[in-house]
Design an enzyme around this catalytic site. Sequence first.
Site, PDB file in Angstrom:
ATOM      1  N   ASP A 194       1.587  -4.171  -7.591  1.00 10.67           N
ATOM      2  CA  ASP A 194       0.026  -3.755  -6.870  1.00 10.67           C
ATOM      3  C   ASP A 194      -0.187  -4.777  -5.942  1.00 10.67           C
ATOM      4  O   ASP A 194       0.205  -5.546  -5.601  1.00 10.67           O
ATOM      5  CB  ASP A 194      -0.769  -3.209  -7.989  1.00 10.67           C
ATOM      6  CG  ASP A 194      -1.736  -2.401  -7.596  1.00 10.67           C
ATOM      7  OD1 ASP A 194      -2.507  -2.673  -6.731  1.00 10.67           O
ATOM      8  OD2 ASP A 194      -1.663  -1.124  -7.608  1.00 10.67           O
ATOM      9  N   SER A 239      -4.028   6.808  -9.372  1.00 11.35           N
ATOM     10  CA  SER A 239      -3.952   5.427  -9.647  1.00 11.35           C
ATOM     11  C   SER A 239      -4.299   5.109 -11.084  1.00 11.35           C
ATOM     12  O   SER A 239      -3.506   4.521 -11.719  1.00 11.35           O
ATOM     13  CB  SER A 239      -4.718   4.657  -8.967  1.00 11.35           C
ATOM     14  OG  SER A 239      -4.074   4.422  -7.291  1.00 11.35           O
ATOM     15  N   HIS A 287      -7.614  -3.270  -7.595  1.00 14.59           N
ATOM     16  CA  HIS A 287      -6.660  -1.954  -7.978  1.00 14.59           C
ATOM     17  C   HIS A 287      -5.753  -2.496  -9.014  1.00 14.59           C
ATOM     18  O   HIS A 287      -5.497  -1.765 -10.068  1.00 14.59           O
ATOM     19  CB  HIS A 287      -6.027  -1.510  -6.758  1.00 14.59           C
ATOM     20  CG  HIS A 287      -5.395  -0.250  -6.771  1.00 14.59           C
ATOM     21  ND1 HIS A 287      -4.169  -0.034  -7.037  1.00 14.59           N
ATOM     22  CD2 HIS A 287      -5.769   0.992  -6.809  1.00 14.59           C
ATOM     23  CE1 HIS A 287      -3.817   1.355  -7.009  1.00 14.59           C
ATOM     24  NE2 HIS A 287      -4.961   1.965  -6.966  1.00 14.59           N
TER      25      HIS A 287
END
Length: 659
Positions: free
Chosen positions: A196, A413, A237
């Site tokens: 990520d 996600s 994230h």
Amino acid sequence: MVKISVCAHRNVAVLFGLVCLSIFGLTSCSQEVVTNSWLVELSQGGEVAAREVAKRSGFTYVSPVLGSDTEFHFVHNAVSKSRFRRSVVHTRKLKSHPFVKRAVQQTGFVRSKRGYRPLAGVPLSDLRLKNPDIAELLKDEKDVVITKDPTDPLFGKEWFLKNRGQSGGIPGLDLNVEAAWEMGFTGKGVTTAIMDDGIDYLHEDLKNNYNAEASYDFSSNDHFPYPRYTDTWFNSHGTRCAGEIAAARDNNVCGVGVAYDSKVAGLRMLDQPFMTDLIEANAMGHMPNHIDIYSASWGPTDDGKTVDGPRNLTMRAIVKGVNEGRNGKGNIYVWASGDGGQEDDCNCDGYAASMWTISINSATNDGQTAGYDESCSSTLASTFSNGKSTLRDAGVATTDLYNNCTTTHSGTSAAAPEAAGIFALALEANTNLTWRDMQHLTVLTSKRNRLFDPYLKHFWQYNGAGLEFNHLFGYGVLDAGAMVYMAKHWKPLPERFHCTAGSVVQKMSFGTNEPITLTIDTDACKGTKNEVNFLEHLQAFVTVRSSYRGNIVIHLTSPMNTTSMILSQRPNDDEHKNGFTRWPFMTTHTWAEAPSGTWTLRVENVPGKNNAYDEGVFREWTLVLHGTRDPPYNHQEADEQSQVKLFKVKRMHEAAQKE
């Protein structure tokens, strides 16, 4: 925003043909973007020679590619990281060296994070919740602290771990992790890599479960994958995904991870203008004997018009990972299925639709599909992402940047890391599980529970082996307790074979509401070394185009009368030149079925937005079966509900063998 279009005119891998990559909404293939990275292949000398070649040619040596002693990653710092013309001069300079067999400047393409969006009605400022503010979040939760529960302040908000009806949810609709914890499994000894934008490894809830040795920053080429600062916290994230898996228990910080005693590694590779095949491949092949699970919450742009997948090196990395990783047992690749909603199809995402990855969709805390969920026949199972969007704590509670917490992580996600955490629990229960074992366990132990499609487009149905599936949710919501129990008693599977069942190569035209139907009769390679009697994955390689690609819909029906929609309508996909070229549409809906007999493919153009007449041309269909010659479940044990599944499948298998 600069609008750029890129076309990938090269094989994505052995399994992928010509694909047009759409970036920022354009689908024209008039121009490509190239980067300052080169793939360099040497004829001799290994790493020592590679470093010398780079130095003499004015390049910077980065690393070997997938541990190779002949292929290497070079960058040239004087070349722009994204440009429209290839740097012929620099490539010629490399090729002039007698040791260099090949030098290829890398093209750039876009990979998008999934689920990065503030929830409806929740301002961005509410996404940043410092630890002292947690008490305010909990003021409406009267019964959060229960003696046997984790004492972490946000545990009461983690309805996906223990759904007591918080935020309008359905009690009991959760991942059943407490059952796994009560059996003593918390992820000890298992490492999950978060591929990520980096991990805040200084976070109080993550620092003790951070695997620094297995981490790497592929954006900066160092060992410190700390997220790059932005005012919008866009690079939170990876940290949020990491907390879902391995946030510590009972430390008075944020919540608790699904596998709170497991480790997470950070592979920072997503935070850059353009992705390259080299970066993806090196991330997915990084330390495969130290990393057990790779979790990816990103993919090609979810705009309903992009058709894209892994390139050659990345496919090599994944295939090598499942064949050689974890000392031969195979790495587990977990993929978020996509956030394109009803107007997209995750079978057009070559990562999520790969048979070597486990594609995970999401559900809400009351069992519905989220509005952004994509449907497709390759999704194996689901976890959770959102509660009621009108509430402040609607999303997933987890860690956030700079020692903060959030209750609004969302999208698929959020779903994929939950699955990775459950797989970590299963691997602790049985370290000998292979990548295939994990997929079988997912099919057999996932539960329908209360999951349903509020749009009434996708209903639950049984396949020919008696397994219940849904086009949105796969085989249901993951059940940690059931998976850990079955994993603990799991017996090795029979050998897997690959059978090319037949092909139809014929030019055929079809128009709107004028479908064509094709059939392949197969004995599933009976009597050969590739005989398949019990299916796992099935691939249909199809070459087809239309004047409006998004209006093509394809159904595949098995000999046991299970119909998979392997391509649904995508109203925004107006591509009209290339269509699909040997694109490997994959379905898991025929899992455990007997594949011998007649397979039927139905291809049609359905009416589009303007009800215009579309003309299509079909050219090829090749059917490939993947599965076992021998029954896979004869000696397996399971919990009560999963045992019912096993009984149905065994009964079907016995009947098939008698025939």
